[in-house]
Design a protein around this motif. Structure first.
Motif, PDB file in Angstrom:
ATOM      1  N   ILE A 233      17.889   0.159  -9.511  1.00  0.00           N
ATOM      2  CA  ILE A 233      18.034   0.141  -8.008  1.00  0.00           C
ATOM      3  C   ILE A 233      16.949   1.222  -7.318  1.00  0.00           C
ATOM      4  O   ILE A 233      16.219   1.179  -6.436  1.00  0.00           O
ATOM      5  N   GLY A 234      17.088   2.499  -7.923  1.00  0.00           N
ATOM      6  CA  GLY A 234      16.421   3.608  -7.526  1.00  0.00           C
ATOM      7  C   GLY A 234      14.806   3.829  -7.788  1.00  0.00           C
ATOM      8  O   GLY A 234      13.962   4.384  -7.050  1.00  0.00           O
ATOM      9  N   ALA A 235      14.492   3.023  -8.725  1.00  0.00           N
ATOM     10  CA  ALA A 235      12.915   3.051  -9.106  1.00  0.00           C
ATOM     11  C   ALA A 235      12.313   1.777  -8.918  1.00  0.00           C
ATOM     12  O   ALA A 235      11.022   1.708  -8.257  1.00  0.00           O
ATOM     13  N   VAL A 236      12.784   0.543  -9.617  1.00  0.00           N
ATOM     14  CA  VAL A 236      12.200  -0.458  -9.582  1.00  0.00           C
ATOM     15  C   VAL A 236      12.163  -1.227  -8.145  1.00  0.00           C
ATOM     16  O   VAL A 236      11.145  -1.839  -7.692  1.00  0.00           O
ATOM     17  N   VAL A 237      13.229  -1.285  -7.379  1.00  0.00           N
ATOM     18  CA  VAL A 237      13.363  -1.854  -6.151  1.00  0.00           C
ATOM     19  C   VAL A 237      12.274  -1.383  -5.185  1.00  0.00           C
ATOM     20  O   VAL A 237      11.753  -1.985  -4.297  1.00  0.00           O
ATOM     21  N   PRO A 238      12.210   0.106  -5.133  1.00  0.00           N
ATOM     22  CA  PRO A 238      11.177   0.456  -3.974  1.00  0.00           C
ATOM     23  C   PRO A 238       9.531   0.157  -4.417  1.00  0.00           C
ATOM     24  O   PRO A 238       8.874  -0.459  -3.623  1.00  0.00           O
ATOM     25  N   VAL A 239       9.386   0.015  -5.807  1.00  0.00           N
ATOM     26  CA  VAL A 239       8.098  -0.256  -6.038  1.00  0.00           C
ATOM     27  C   VAL A 239       7.883  -1.601  -5.785  1.00  0.00           C
ATOM     28  O   VAL A 239       6.683  -2.058  -5.279  1.00  0.00           O
ATOM     29  N   SER A 240       8.717  -2.736  -6.169  1.00  0.00           N
ATOM     30  CA  SER A 240       8.835  -3.807  -5.882  1.00  0.00           C
ATOM     31  C   SER A 240       8.429  -4.156  -4.544  1.00  0.00           C
ATOM     32  O   SER A 240       7.694  -5.406  -4.049  1.00  0.00           O
ATOM     33  N   LEU A 241       9.280  -3.590  -3.757  1.00  0.00           N
ATOM     34  CA  LEU A 241       9.371  -3.947  -2.229  1.00  0.00           C
ATOM     35  C   LEU A 241       7.867  -3.600  -1.533  1.00  0.00           C
ATOM     36  O   LEU A 241       7.045  -4.107  -0.843  1.00  0.00           O
ATOM     37  N   PHE A 242       7.252  -2.275  -2.089  1.00  0.00           N
ATOM     38  CA  PHE A 242       5.987  -2.029  -1.646  1.00  0.00           C
ATOM     39  C   PHE A 242       4.774  -2.789  -2.074  1.00  0.00           C
ATOM     40  O   PHE A 242       4.070  -3.201  -1.521  1.00  0.00           O
ATOM     41  N   TYR A 243       5.141  -3.250  -3.389  1.00  0.00           N
ATOM     42  CA  TYR A 243       4.096  -4.067  -4.042  1.00  0.00           C
ATOM     43  C   TYR A 243       4.121  -5.483  -2.986  1.00  0.00           C
ATOM     44  O   TYR A 243       3.108  -6.183  -2.704  1.00  0.00           O
ATOM     45  N   ILE A 244       5.287  -6.079  -2.446  1.00  0.00           N
ATOM     46  CA  ILE A 244       5.397  -7.238  -2.001  1.00  0.00           C
ATOM     47  C   ILE A 244       4.678  -7.261  -0.459  1.00  0.00           C
ATOM     48  O   ILE A 244       3.926  -7.717  -0.073  1.00  0.00           O
ATOM     49  N   ALA A 245       5.091  -6.063   0.053  1.00  0.00           N
ATOM     50  CA  ALA A 245       4.642  -5.500   1.360  1.00  0.00           C
ATOM     51  C   ALA A 245       3.159  -5.416   1.095  1.00  0.00           C
ATOM     52  O   ALA A 245       2.196  -5.730   2.282  1.00  0.00           O
ATOM     53  N   PHE A 246       2.632  -4.974   0.354  1.00  0.00           N
ATOM     54  CA  PHE A 246       1.215  -4.518   0.208  1.00  0.00           C
ATOM     55  C   PHE A 246       0.417  -6.067  -0.031  1.00  0.00           C
ATOM     56  O   PHE A 246      -0.721  -6.027   0.559  1.00  0.00           O
ATOM     57  N   ARG A 247       1.117  -6.928  -0.674  1.00  0.00           N
ATOM     58  CA  ARG A 247       0.191  -8.128  -0.907  1.00  0.00           C
ATOM     59  C   ARG A 247       0.413  -8.979   0.341  1.00  0.00           C
ATOM     60  O   ARG A 247      -0.716  -9.746   0.379  1.00  0.00           O
ATOM     61  N   THR A 248       1.530  -8.736   1.024  1.00  0.00           N
ATOM     62  CA  THR A 248       1.326  -9.766   2.476  1.00  0.00           C
ATOM     63  C   THR A 248       0.425  -9.070   3.440  1.00  0.00           C
ATOM     64  O   THR A 248      -0.132  -9.761   4.319  1.00  0.00           O
TER      65      THR A 248
END
Length: 106
Positions: free
Chosen positions: A11-26
């Motif tokens: 939750i503390g490491a993977v979720v923020p990275v994946s959220l930023f990746y999704i936001a960056f891709r959109t």
């Protein structure tokens, strides 16, 4: 406990990275802002879960410390009782010595 630590790490490491990746891709600023807020919440929640995972360890260590204190108190009580018995034996031996001195002098 290991599962809780692993989930806190996820939750503390993977979720923020994946959220930023999704936001960056959109490519949307709104998604990037939402990802930042959700990422901060995920880091905060992951830290809380990691701290909570250590509570059973701290409880166990506290119980062990209490048990050792009780054992030390028992050993102290045993040592005190032995010293009292030795004092009584010493007093009896002194009386016997005094009586033997009286008999040998007479």
């Amino acid at each position: 406990m290991i599962v809780m630590l692993a989930s806190a790490l996820m939750i503390g490491a993977v979720v923020p990275v994946s959220l930023f990746y999704i936001a960056f891709r959109t490519g949307s600023w709104i998604f990037l802002i939402v990802a930042g807020v959700l990422g901060a919440l995920a880091i905060f929640w992951g830290a809380i879960m990691a701290l909570v995972a250590f509570v059973p360890i701290l409880d166990y260590m506290d119980a062990q410390a209490k048990e050792r204190r009780v054992r030390i108190d028992v050993y102290r009580a045993l040592a005190r009782s032995l010293l009292e018995e030795l004092d009584e034996v010493n007093a009896v031996l002194r009386e016997i010595r005094d009586e033997l001195k009286k008999v040998s002098e007479a």
